[in-house]
Design a protein around this motif. Structure first.
Motif, PDB file in Angstrom:
ATOM      1  N   SER A  76     -12.538  38.417   9.161  1.00 22.98           N
ATOM      2  CA  SER A  76     -11.994  39.142  10.223  1.00 22.98           C
ATOM      3  C   SER A  76     -12.036  38.166  11.669  1.00 22.98           C
ATOM      4  N   PRO A  77     -11.143  38.399  12.456  1.00 19.14           N
ATOM      5  CA  PRO A  77     -11.497  37.525  13.695  1.00 19.14           C
ATOM      6  C   PRO A  77     -12.554  38.095  14.262  1.00 19.14           C
ATOM      7  N   THR A  78     -13.194  37.307  14.938  1.00 20.27           N
ATOM      8  CA  THR A  78     -14.520  37.472  15.698  1.00 20.27           C
ATOM      9  C   THR A  78     -14.176  38.053  17.260  1.00 20.27           C
ATOM     10  N   THR A 136     -19.897  32.108  10.317  1.00 23.77           N
ATOM     11  CA  THR A 136     -18.702  32.369  11.260  1.00 23.77           C
ATOM     12  C   THR A 136     -18.342  30.789  11.931  1.00 23.77           C
ATOM     13  N   GLN A 137     -17.088  30.654  11.879  1.00 23.22           N
ATOM     14  CA  GLN A 137     -16.635  29.414  12.285  1.00 23.22           C
ATOM     15  C   GLN A 137     -15.626  29.670  13.352  1.00 23.22           C
ATOM     16  N   GLY A 138     -15.718  28.876  14.443  1.00 24.08           N
ATOM     17  CA  GLY A 138     -14.385  29.376  15.525  1.00 24.08           C
ATOM     18  C   GLY A 138     -14.422  30.609  15.870  1.00 24.08           C
ATOM     19  N   THR A 139     -13.330  31.084  15.514  1.00 22.34           N
ATOM     20  CA  THR A 139     -12.943  32.365  15.910  1.00 22.34           C
ATOM     21  C   THR A 139     -12.811  33.436  14.628  1.00 22.34           C
ATOM     22  N   THR A 140     -13.455  33.015  13.386  1.00 25.99           N
ATOM     23  CA  THR A 140     -13.104  33.551  12.256  1.00 25.99           C
ATOM     24  C   THR A 140     -14.806  34.019  11.757  1.00 25.99           C
ATOM     25  N   ASN A 141     -14.794  35.427  11.443  1.00 26.42           N
ATOM     26  CA  ASN A 141     -15.977  35.681  10.793  1.00 26.42           C
ATOM     27  C   ASN A 141     -15.738  35.779   9.179  1.00 26.42           C
ATOM     28  N   PHE A 142     -16.338  34.749   8.504  1.00 32.25           N
ATOM     29  CA  PHE A 142     -16.078  34.674   7.106  1.00 32.25           C
ATOM     30  C   PHE A 142     -17.054  35.856   6.459  1.00 32.25           C
ATOM     31  N   LYS A 172      -5.202  30.880  12.342  1.00 32.56           N
ATOM     32  CA  LYS A 172      -6.240  30.574  12.894  1.00 32.56           C
ATOM     33  C   LYS A 172      -7.388  30.460  11.848  1.00 32.56           C
ATOM     34  N   MET A 173      -7.381  31.620  10.944  1.00 32.49           N
ATOM     35  CA  MET A 173      -8.377  31.509   9.765  1.00 32.49           C
ATOM     36  C   MET A 173      -8.321  30.330   8.999  1.00 32.49           C
ATOM     37  N   MET A 174      -7.448  29.728   8.817  1.00 31.68           N
ATOM     38  CA  MET A 174      -7.142  28.393   7.833  1.00 31.68           C
ATOM     39  C   MET A 174      -7.592  27.213   8.532  1.00 31.68           C
ATOM     40  N   ALA A 175      -7.343  26.974   9.865  1.00 34.25           N
ATOM     41  CA  ALA A 175      -7.831  26.044  10.566  1.00 34.25           C
ATOM     42  C   ALA A 175      -9.257  26.055  10.631  1.00 34.25           C
ATOM     43  N   ASP A 176     -10.016  27.312  10.644  1.00 36.68           N
ATOM     44  CA  ASP A 176     -11.266  27.434  10.788  1.00 36.68           C
ATOM     45  C   ASP A 176     -11.842  27.165   9.608  1.00 36.68           C
ATOM     46  N   LEU A 177     -11.295  27.407   8.447  1.00 34.81           N
ATOM     47  CA  LEU A 177     -11.822  27.319   7.194  1.00 34.81           C
ATOM     48  C   LEU A 177     -11.906  25.645   6.874  1.00 34.81           C
ATOM     49  N   ALA A 189     -13.374  48.436  14.397  1.00 33.65           N
ATOM     50  CA  ALA A 189     -12.044  48.520  15.224  1.00 33.65           C
ATOM     51  C   ALA A 189     -11.274  47.407  14.541  1.00 33.65           C
ATOM     52  N   SER A 190     -11.861  46.238  14.146  1.00 37.38           N
ATOM     53  CA  SER A 190     -11.347  45.119  13.701  1.00 37.38           C
ATOM     54  C   SER A 190     -11.004  45.216  12.323  1.00 37.38           C
ATOM     55  N   HIS A 191      -9.833  44.384  11.804  1.00 44.70           N
ATOM     56  CA  HIS A 191      -9.298  44.590  10.206  1.00 44.70           C
ATOM     57  C   HIS A 191     -10.071  43.566   9.765  1.00 44.70           C
ATOM     58  N   LEU A 192     -10.204  43.952   8.382  1.00 42.76           N
ATOM     59  CA  LEU A 192     -10.814  43.022   7.343  1.00 42.76           C
ATOM     60  C   LEU A 192      -9.682  42.382   6.412  1.00 42.76           C
ATOM     61  N   ASN A 193      -9.668  41.327   6.111  1.00 44.00           N
ATOM     62  CA  ASN A 193      -8.617  40.533   5.524  1.00 44.00           C
ATOM     63  C   ASN A 193      -9.231  40.044   4.035  1.00 44.00           C
ATOM     64  N   GLU A 194      -8.627  39.786   3.087  1.00 44.73           N
ATOM     65  CA  GLU A 194      -9.015  39.225   1.984  1.00 44.73           C
ATOM     66  C   GLU A 194      -7.965  38.474   1.178  1.00 44.73           C
ATOM     67  N   ASP A 195      -8.411  37.278   1.254  1.00 43.76           N
ATOM     68  CA  ASP A 195      -7.052  35.971   0.927  1.00 43.76           C
ATOM     69  C   ASP A 195      -7.711  35.563  -0.415  1.00 43.76           C
ATOM     70  N   ILE A 196      -6.628  34.991  -1.236  1.00 45.42           N
ATOM     71  CA  ILE A 196      -7.095  34.151  -2.306  1.00 45.42           C
ATOM     72  C   ILE A 196      -6.277  32.658  -1.880  1.00 45.42           C
TER      73      ILE A 196
END
Length: 130
Positions: free
Chosen positions: A128-130, A92-98, A1-6, A55-62
Motif C-alpha cells: 500500500s502507499p505510505t 517500507t521503501q520510499g513511498t511504498t509499505n510492502f 511508484k511501487m515498482m520503482a521502490d521495489l 482508509a488506504s487500499h491494499l494491492n497484491e501483485d505478482i
C-alpha cells in the motif's frame, strides 16, 4: 511508484548491486545493456477489499523477475541473492509499505540462439502507499 521502490529495495543490497550494478530494468531491457542484467514487470495485479478497516487500499501483485547472464553460475548467484532479499520480507521503501514480499517460484533456462542463461523468478507482493 511501487515498482520503482521495489527496484530501489533490491538494488540497496550490496550483493545484488555488486552483481548487476543498476541493470534492473522495468518491462524491457535496453538493447545495449551489458550482462548480467534483470528485467522485471507485473504479471497480475489486484486491489484487495479491506472492508473499511483502513482508509488506504491494499494491492497484491505478482511480479516476474528475469535474470540474464552469459554464465550459468552467475545467473544462479544472482537468483540466490534475490531470493535472500525478497523472501518473507516486510519493509517500507520510499513511498511504498510492502506488507509482505513472498518468493513464489523460480526456474532456469538457456536461450541457445543468443547464448544466454536465464533465471525466471516469481514473487507476490502485498503493498500500500505510505
Amino acid at each position: 511508484k511501487m515498482m520503482a521502490d521495489l527496484r530501489s529495495y533490491v538494488l540497496a543490497d550490496s550483493t545484488i548491486s555488486g552483481l548487476i550494478g543498476t541493470r534492473m530494468h522495468l518491462d524491457r531491457i535496453p538493447q545495449n545493456s551489458q550482462f548480467p542484467n534483470c528485467e522485471y514487470g507485473i504479471v497480475s495485479e489486484r486491489v484487495l477489499n479491506t472492508h473499511g478497516l483502513d482508509a488506504s487500499h491494499l494491492n497484491e501483485d505478482i511480479i516476474q523477475i528475469d535474470v540474464y547472464s552469459k554464465k550459468a553460475s552467475e545467473a544462479l548467484s544472482i537468483k540466490e541473492a534475490l531470493k535472500t532479499r525478497l523472501n518473507s520480507k516486510r519493509v517500507t521503501q520510499g513511498t511504498t509499505n510492502f506488507q509482505y514480499i513472498e518468493w513464489d517460484s523460480s526456474n532456469s533456462g538457456y536461450e541457445s540462439d543468443v547464448e544466454i542463461f536465464r533465471q525466471i523468478i516469481t514473487i507476490t507482493v502485498m503493498w500500500s502507499p505510505t
